[in-house]
Write an enzyme that holds these catalytic residues in place. Structure first.
Site, short mmCIF file in Angstrom:
data_model
loop_
_atom_site.label_atom_id
_atom_site.label_comp_id
_atom_site.label_asym_id
_atom_site.label_seq_id
_atom_site.Cartn_x
_atom_site.Cartn_y
_atom_site.Cartn_z
N CYS A 39 1.16 7.43 -1.80
CA CYS A 39 1.76 7.86 -3.06
C CYS A 39 2.63 9.09 -2.80
CB CYS A 39 0.67 8.18 -4.07
SG CYS A 39 1.31 8.78 -5.65
N CYS A 42 0.81 12.26 -4.80
CA CYS A 42 -0.49 12.84 -4.42
C CYS A 42 -0.91 12.56 -2.99
CB CYS A 42 -1.58 12.36 -5.37
SG CYS A 42 -1.95 10.60 -5.22
N CYS A 88 -1.20 4.43 -9.39
CA CYS A 88 -2.02 5.20 -8.46
C CYS A 88 -3.24 5.72 -9.21
CB CYS A 88 -1.23 6.35 -7.87
SG CYS A 88 -2.21 7.42 -6.78
N CYS A 91 -3.40 9.93 -9.26
CA CYS A 91 -2.51 10.78 -10.07
C CYS A 91 -1.88 10.07 -11.27
CB CYS A 91 -1.44 11.39 -9.19
SG CYS A 91 -0.22 10.20 -8.58
N CYS A 112 4.91 -5.52 -5.86
CA CYS A 112 6.32 -5.14 -5.84
C CYS A 112 6.39 -3.65 -6.21
CB CYS A 112 7.05 -6.01 -6.84
SG CYS A 112 8.83 -5.81 -6.85
#
Length: 128
Positions: A39, A42, A88, A91, A112
């Protein structure tokens, strides 16, 4: 973890406002190096290069997350479509969507994901 005011305008638009980057413009569409995609906000490990495939759609595509515990799947009816959003878990960043048109030999899923929401860590393993 990056604070929202530290994010680029594009990352904020996609990850926080649930936008989408233009197809074939992302940094990782054609990346074939080995490593881990994390990510961009984070740093949570999300997708291994071992599960990345060329879907021809213009966005990085993966057959599975590195760890299902790191993502949340949410129903998304925006834009008059019925899709499943990928978020995610750490976060809350919008990452992209998952579809049922991926490779049959890996379970048929296509995650995707917007490149702008990812950071690539070369040579990291899925356990990182």
């Amino acid at each position: 973890m990056k604070k929202d005011e530290e994010l680029s305008l594009e990352l904020r638009r996609v990850a926080r406002e649930r936008g989408t980057e233009a197809p074939f413009t992302g940094a990782y569409v054609h990346n074939h190096e080995k490593g881990m995609y994390a990510c961009a906000i984070c740093g949570t490990a999300l997708f291994s290069s071992d599960t990345k495939f060329d879907s021809g759609t213009g966005w990085p595509s993966f057959s599975n997350p590195a760890n299902l515990e790191h993502v949340v799947l949410k129903e998304d009816g925006s834009g008059g479509m019925s899709r499943t959003e990928v978020v995610c878990k750490t976060c809350g960043a919008h990452l992209g969507h998952v579809f049922d048109d991926g490779p049959a030999d890996t379970g048929g899923k296509r995650y995707c994901i917007n490149s702008v929401c990812l950071e690539f860590n070369k040579n990291d393993s899925p356990e990182s």
